[in-house]
Design an enzyme around this catalytic site. Structure first.
Site, PDB file in Angstrom:
ATOM      1  CG  MET A  76       2.708  -3.102 -10.934  1.00  0.00           C
ATOM      2  SD  MET A  76       3.454  -3.177 -12.573  1.00  0.00           S
ATOM      3  CE  MET A  76       2.480  -1.909 -13.412  1.00  0.00           C
ATOM      4  CG  HIS A 103       2.957   0.012  -8.325  1.00  0.00           C
ATOM      5  ND1 HIS A 103       3.675   0.525  -9.382  1.00  0.00           N
ATOM      6  CD2 HIS A 103       3.584  -1.136  -7.965  1.00  0.00           C
ATOM      7  CE1 HIS A 103       4.679  -0.295  -9.648  1.00  0.00           C
ATOM      8  NE2 HIS A 103       4.655  -1.311  -8.804  1.00  0.00           N
ATOM      9  CB  SER A 153       8.375   6.739   1.986  1.00  0.00           C
ATOM     10  OG  SER A 153       8.165   6.831   3.373  1.00  0.00           O
ATOM     11  CE1 TYR A 166       5.878   1.858   1.495  1.00  0.00           C
ATOM     12  CE2 TYR A 166       7.040   2.945   3.291  1.00  0.00           C
ATOM     13  CZ  TYR A 166       6.313   3.012   2.121  1.00  0.00           C
ATOM     14  OH  TYR A 166       6.036   4.243   1.579  1.00  0.00           O
ATOM     15  CB  SER A 167      12.071   0.608   5.576  1.00  0.00           C
ATOM     16  OG  SER A 167      11.727   1.804   6.169  1.00  0.00           O
ATOM     17  CB  ALA A 168      13.783  -3.536   2.811  1.00  0.00           C
ATOM     18  CE  LYS A 170       7.750   3.517  -1.226  1.00  0.00           C
ATOM     19  NZ  LYS A 170       7.241   3.758  -2.598  1.00  0.00           N
ATOM     20  CB  ILE A 201       0.262  11.526   2.146  1.00  0.00           C
ATOM     21  CG1 ILE A 201       1.743  11.848   1.865  1.00  0.00           C
ATOM     22  CG2 ILE A 201      -0.661  12.305   1.215  1.00  0.00           C
ATOM     23  CD1 ILE A 201       2.172  13.268   2.095  1.00  0.00           C
ATOM     24  CD  GLU A 204     -10.852   5.465   1.594  1.00  0.00           C
ATOM     25  OE1 GLU A 204     -11.093   4.242   1.597  1.00  0.00           O
ATOM     26  OE2 GLU A 204     -11.364   6.269   0.789  1.00  0.00           O
TER      27      GLU A 204
END
Ligand SMILES: NC(=O)C1=CN([C@@H]2O[C@H](COP(=O)(O)OP(=O)(O)OC[C@H]3O[C@@H](n4cnc5c(N)ncnc54)[C@H](OP(=O)(O)O)[C@@H]3O)[C@@H](O)[C@H]2O)C=CC1
Ligand SMILES: CC(C)CCC[C@@H](C)[C@H]1CC[C@H]2[C@@H]3C(=O)C=C4C[C@@H](O)CC[C@]4(C)[C@H]3CC[C@]12C
Length: 276
Positions: A76, A103, A153, A166-168, A170, A201, A204
């Site tokens: 993506m 994703h 999240s 990652y936070s940015a 989201k 969550i 894996e």
């Protein structure tokens, strides 16, 4: 708080025969959503990068009772993939009822390394592709009065350490899709947008990434997947999962943000953070 734990009028028949796209469906929560939707006899189009895994998930979906199941593989961060996915939906189904955006690209759980290129690429994968997929899907979703489901999240509402990039991505999702929801109401576009605010969550990849730092027990991915589908079908504005833990965190964040920040730092095993 109470509102989200109230009993709901959901029945699995709501998904029967519905045409659903699930991204990031080769593992984790996306894979579990595919299995639930298959049991509910939906038509499925799944995407992720790894073809071998997608083949197995599609096979299992057909065994579980999916009305049909196919996949498209690709990354993506490629700007052409979103349109390709929606073209496939148009060609095989001639429409679409639900778009589940789930994703995420790889991101470690550690101090920000200073790698700006990674931030740029992660924004492309975790954010821009969501916008491109929703945009390409919109004509069909308007026609079916369908649903857009965005998997986000707690890290998209409250920024803890070790998830800067990652936070940015989201936070960006919430800004974009909340604004879009307002515009849909103004324009009388009857397409629902559901934002899913998930806590830890037991997928894996998440357990591998954080279990040495975060001592909490992660919530089950199977139930999480079902709650996401339910919230989307009920056209909810947002869903929290697990509801009590996430609800408590959001509440605390809104009236005592610094206290929550320090609780989060105090809860982590900082000596185990991998510094590379
Ligand atoms: N697990 C958790 O604790 C939490 C998860 N979430 C959210 O839930 C969602 C699912 O997470 P989870 O199930 O744990 O994640 P997983 O790592 O298990 O699954 C991620 C999926 O995305 C695919 N993917 C990875 N990179 C790319 C890429 N470049 N292009 C396209 N697809 C890609 C993976 O397949 P492949 O590698 O084959 O491409 C896989 O199917 C995410 O949106 C995440 O932010 C939110 C809060 C907590
Ligand atoms: C009081 C505190 C302990 C609460 C903080 C909540 C913590 C535990 C939760 C909330 C959101 C979660 C992260 C998330 O959203 C997605 C991913 C991507 C995955 O590939 C690796 C794991 C990671 C980083 C999760 C790690 C755990 C997080 C920070």
């Amino acid at each position: 708080f109470y509102f989200y734990s109230a009993p709901e009028n959901f029945s699995e028949e709501m998904l029967r025969g519905k045409r659903v796209i699930v991204t990031g469906a080769s593992s984790g929560i996306g894979e579990q959503m595919a299995y639930h939707l298959a049991r509910m006899e939906a038509h499925l189009l799944l995407t992720a990068r790894t073809e071998a895994k997608l083949q197995k998930v599609v096979e299992r979906c057909l065994e579980l009772g999916a009305a049909s199941a196919r996949y498209i593989s690709g990354s993506m961060d490629s700007p052409s993939l979103p349109e390709e996915v929606l073209r496939e939906a148009e060609n095989t189904w001639g429409g679409l009822d639900m778009l589940i955006l789930n994703h995420i690209g790889q991101s470690g759980f550690t101090f920000f390394s200073g790698d700006v290129g990674h931030v740029r690429n992660l924004l492309e994968t975790n954010f821009v592709s969501y916008v491109a997929l929703a945009t390409a899907a919109l004509p069909m979703l308007k026609e079916s009065e369908g649903n857009i489901v965005v998997v986000s999240s707690v890290a998209g509402r409250i920024a803890g350490p070790f998830t800067a990039s990652y936070s940015a991505t989201k936070f960006a999702l919430e800004g974009f899709f909340s604004s879009l929801r307002q515009e849909f109401i103004i324009d009388k576009v009857n397409v629902s947008i559901t934002l899913c605010i998930l806590g830890y969550i037991n997928t894996e990849s998440a357990v591998r990434a954080v279990s040495h730092v975060i001592p909490d027990t992660p919530a089950p991915k199977e139930e999480c997947a079902l709650e996401i589908i339910r919230a989307g079908a009920l056209r909810r504005r947002e869903m929290l999962y697990p509801p009590r833990a996430v609800g408590t965190m959001l509440l605390l964040h809104s009236f005592a943000p610094e206290l929550l920040d320090s609780i989060i730092r105090g809860n982590y095993r900082l000596e185990n953070v991998r510094r590379t």
